[in-house]
Design an enzyme around this catalytic site. Structure first.
Site, PDB file in Angstrom:
ATOM      1  N   CYS A   1      81.494  39.006  19.870  1.00 22.17           N
ATOM      2  CA  CYS A   1      80.053  38.699  19.997  1.00 22.17           C
ATOM      3  C   CYS A   1      79.696  37.459  19.192  1.00 22.17           C
ATOM      4  O   CYS A   1      78.618  37.403  18.562  1.00 22.17           O
ATOM      5  CB  CYS A   1      79.194  39.886  19.562  1.00 22.17           C
ATOM      6  SG  CYS A   1      79.481  41.359  20.559  1.00 22.17           S
ATOM      7  N   ALA A   2      80.596  36.500  19.175  1.00 19.64           N
ATOM      8  CA  ALA A   2      80.341  35.236  18.469  1.00 19.64           C
ATOM      9  C   ALA A   2      80.911  34.107  19.331  1.00 19.64           C
ATOM     10  O   ALA A   2      81.704  33.290  18.867  1.00 19.64           O
ATOM     11  CB  ALA A   2      80.980  35.259  17.084  1.00 19.64           C
TER      12      ALA A   2
END
Ligand SMILES: Cc1ncc(COP(=O)(O)O)c(C=O)c1O
Length: 473
Positions: free
Chosen positions: A384-385
């Site tokens: 999630c980056a």
């Protein structure tokens, strides 16, 4: 031996850490899991950054409180009053855990994502333009500390530089030359590398430019003492399930005025003083944002974790984590074909999160192999980056190992040995990609009995609800 490793150099090789013991007992530390060859081994949980196991002290507190549990706030019964007192006491303890100031508000949320979404809707509009408030955020952030600002405020995403010093200069210049900003949103520790910018200069620059600071404490608060009052940070968001209290609660703690004036996070019972068909008078304080029946057990569990972590000597926590992290970084770097991901190699005191790739092996395959052949749990994907992974050249994803207070050093040694074995001999089982996910062909591992499970669901079968896994080519 240094307690923190600032530059992983091939000449520095920390001793093996087999003998390093956990700092605190966690539930499930002796759980055994099946391997594809039929053996059972203790589970090595090196995915603590995603969700940490419950502390035994948390489990015990929840067991003590459950028989006392009853409806809160509106119940007149004795146990309702006890539960209400427990909930409000938990709020106080959670606030103290993050060094809240007298006038700060502690809102019990679901998790860090919930907390940051809540705050994003409370950032005041720009007084001069009437447009949504301006928020400055770096591209290193977890999506939870990026998307709420992009959706609900006027967000500027600054591309980080290779060093901490250069990145701080960029932040200072942006605040000075392109302000005014209402808020600067920064991570307390990256969920990809464990690294961070030092808080003090960011707070100084933001406040000098008239902006507030919110800290994404998801990866920091479980690992280091943190104080709003001491740092001057205006808001902190964090999650119970990463703080050894996986009972569904998180928190947003910080300055009262925006939260009292902002849009109620949830509309419903408990958030209002009076409702007429023609209009509603909303509460101020935490109740404004906590409509519906609150998560009493989650709050009590998070408070118990806060008390337990707060009672440990911070130096003991720091040394334990630094020993394991240093060993991971250097041990992995020493393996041919392994590359450790760094955002800022000069970052000071990173937390126990280490991400790496193995040339020739897809990250999903490495993670499947570690689980199936060694009983080791890690995370693979883009965590999630996406902006950070993309900038650093890891768009195809990577593998992340992370440690916490319950991690024994022997788990770290098992991971290093398993990755070495993968590089030298390759995997023994057969793997294939099914629906975009690496799985063992004809996986013989049984599922736990007595729970009604008929099989394990692969993430891909759920359509990757996290959106964090890259598509396997
Ligand atoms: C740095 C960081 N911020 C925010 C989040 C979101 O946390 P949660 O899923 O508990 O809302 C995570 C989760 O991995 C994280 O690591």
């Amino acid at each position: 031996m240094p307690t923190t490793l600032q530059h992983a150099s091939p000449t520095y090789s920390p001793a093996r850490v087999d003998a390093v013991a956990p700092v605190l007992p966690v539930v499930g530390a002796d759980t055994r899991v099946p391997l594809v060859d039929g053996r059972w081994v203790p589970y090595a949980n090196l995915d603590v950054a995603a969700s940490a196991p419950a502390l035994e002290a948390v489990e015990a507190r929840v067991a003590r409180v459950l028989p006392l549990y009853a409806s809160v706030h509106r119940g007149a019964g004795y146990l309702s009053q006890v539960s209400t007192a427990l909930y409000e006491q938990a709020r106080t303890v959670i606030g103290e855990f993050v060094g809240s100031r007298d006038d700060d508000v502690v809102i019990i949320t679901r998790n860090t994502t919930d907390s940051l979404n809540l705050l994003a809707r409370c950032v005041p509009d720009d007084a001069a333009t009437g447009r949504p408030g301006r928020v400055l955020v770096l591209d290193v952030e977890h999506h939870a500390n990026l998307l709420p600002w992009q959706r609900d405020t006027d967000a500027t995403v600054l591309t980080g530089a290779p060093s901490v010093a250069e990145t701080l200069d960029l932040v200072r210049a942006e605040l000075r030359d392109s302000g005014p900003y209402a808020l600067v949103a920064i991570t307390g520790a990256s969920n990809v590398t464990g690294e961070s910018l030092p808080i003090a200069p960011v707070v100084a620059a933001a406040h000098a430019a008239g902006a507030r600071v919110v800290l994404d404490g998801a990866q920091l608060v479980p690992h280091r003492p943190f104080s709003l009052a001491q740092t001057g940070v205006d808001y902190v968001a964090f999650s119970g399930h990463k703080t050894y209290a996986p009972y569904g609660a998180g928190a947003l703690v910080g300055r009262r005025d925006w939260l009292d004036a902002g849009r109620p996070h949830l509309a419903g019972g408990g958030a209002v003083r009076r409702v007429r068909v023609t209009g509603t008078a909303w509460h101020e304080g935490p109740a404004r944002h906590e409509a519906g029946s609150p998560n009493v057990i989650g709050a009590v569990a998070l408070a118990a974790a806060a008390e337990t972590l707060g009672a440990v000597d911070p130096a003991e926590l720091a040394v334990h984590e630094a020993l394991l992290r240093d060993r991971l970084v250097v041990g992995l770097s020493e393996i041919d074909r392994v590359q450790v991901v760094r955002a800022w190699a000069d970052a000071v005191d990173p937390v126990g999160v280490v991400t790496f790739t193995v040339t020739g092996y897809d990250p999903g395959l490495v993670a499947a192999y570690l689980s199936a052949e060694h009983g080791i749990g890690v995370r693979d994907g883009r965590f999630c980056a996406h902006p950070l992974l993309g900038r650093l050249g890891f768009d195809a994803g990577a593998v992340r190992a992370s440690v916490g207070v319950g991690t024994p050093g022997s788990d770290v040694e098992r991971l290093l040995a398993a990755v070495r074995s993968l590089c030298e001999e390759g995997p023994r089982a057969q793997y294939d990609v099914v629906d975009g996910l690496w799985v063992v062909v004809d996986d013989p591992r049984p599922v736990p009995e007595g729970l009604g499970l008929t099989g394990l669901l692969a993430t891909a079968a759920l359509g990757d609800p996290t959106g964090c896994t890259p598509t396997v080519p």
